[in-house]
Design an enzyme around this catalytic site. Structure first.
Site, PDB file in Angstrom:
ATOM      1  CB  ALA A 256      -0.923   0.007   1.220  1.00  0.00           C
ATOM      2  CE1 TYR A 257       6.034   5.124   2.524  1.00  0.00           C
ATOM      3  CE2 TYR A 257       7.444   3.459   1.524  1.00  0.00           C
ATOM      4  CZ  TYR A 257       7.271   4.726   2.068  1.00  0.00           C
ATOM      5  OH  TYR A 257       8.338   5.580   2.141  1.00  0.00           O
TER       6      TYR A 257
END
Length: 255
Positions: free
Chosen positions: A155-156
């Site tokens: 997600a990062y």
């Protein structure tokens, strides 16, 4: 009102990279706008520390995911400090989670903070800089590993990859409106590794650099200063990673 140059540093309330960048700019004589989201007490501690350089320092709370709040932050800085010469976007979140457990909300939260927050600050501060005859400089903070991502941060990394695209795009958008407005980015490598990182994983990360050591927030701050002070640099993405970007090592460790 002070006649000093003014720098806004997002995410500088907590004692992380942003606070060190703010310290470096204060030491150069910049008045500082310390941005924080919720850590008011820590932000005031940072401000108190910065004031020893003899510069004006004020703290500004803002949720950078909200466009109205960002506009309010920019207006408040301009009203209270008179100008914005430098913006450094350090505010970010990063959460480790196996891909199987990543949710849409995880992705949305990372994009809202890391990408949208950076974009909105670049947009609204940048357009204010366009109106200034002296222009201004924006430095974003991305991540070297957007080009060679490692496991556990699905997600990062997409949200940080967007920071590079934002940097290039806003360098063009703002520079064509006022050639004295420049936008660059620093892409840190292993800097301020998590204190709870297992020793063997930490060793892997360090061994994957060419310089064989962990970086420091001071290395990031030095890179920020170089991008601010060299007025022939814009649209640059500068890795500050000890050579990690170019070094494959023995089979390429996943860190």
């Amino acid at each position: 009102m002070s006649t000093n140059r003014v720098a806004v540093v997002t995410g500088s309330g907590k004692k992380r990279v942003g606070a060190v960048v703010a310290e470096a700019l204060a030491a150069r004589g910049y008045d500082i706008a310390v941005h924080y989201r919720s850590s008011a007490a820590e932000a005031e501690e940072t401000a108190t520390s910065l004031r020893r350089h003899g510069v004006a320092v004020q703290t500004f709370p803002a949720d950078l995911q909200d466009e109205g709040t960002v506009r309010g932050l920019v207006d408040a800085v301009l009203h209270q400090l008179g100008r914005i010469d430098v913006l450094v976007n350090c505010a970010a979140i990063w959460e480790r989670k196996p891909l199987e457990e990543v949710t849409a909300e995880d992705v949305r939260r990372h994009f809202d903070t890391n990408a949208l927050g950076t974009f909105l600050m670049c947009q609204h501060v940048g357009l204010a800089m366009v109106k200034q005859p002296i222009g201004g400089v924006i430095v974003n903070v991305g991540d070297w590993a957007e080009v060679r991502p490692y496991l556990g941060y699905a997600a990062y990394f997409p949200s940080k990859g967007a920071v590079s695209a934002i940097t290039r795009s806003l360098a063009v958008e703002l520079g064509t409106r006022n050639p004295k407005v420049r936008v660059n980015a620093v892409l840190p490598g292993p800097v301020m590794l998590p204190p709870d990182m297992p020793a063997d994983e930490r060793r892997q990360v360090i061994d994957a650099t060419l310089v064989k050591r962990e970086g420091t927030p001071q290395h990031v701050a030095q890179a920020v200063l170089s991008l601010v002070e060299n007025d022939f640099l814009t649209g640059v993405l500068l890795p500050v990673d000890g050579g990690r970007t170019v070094f494959a090592g023995d089979g390429d460790s996943p860190a």
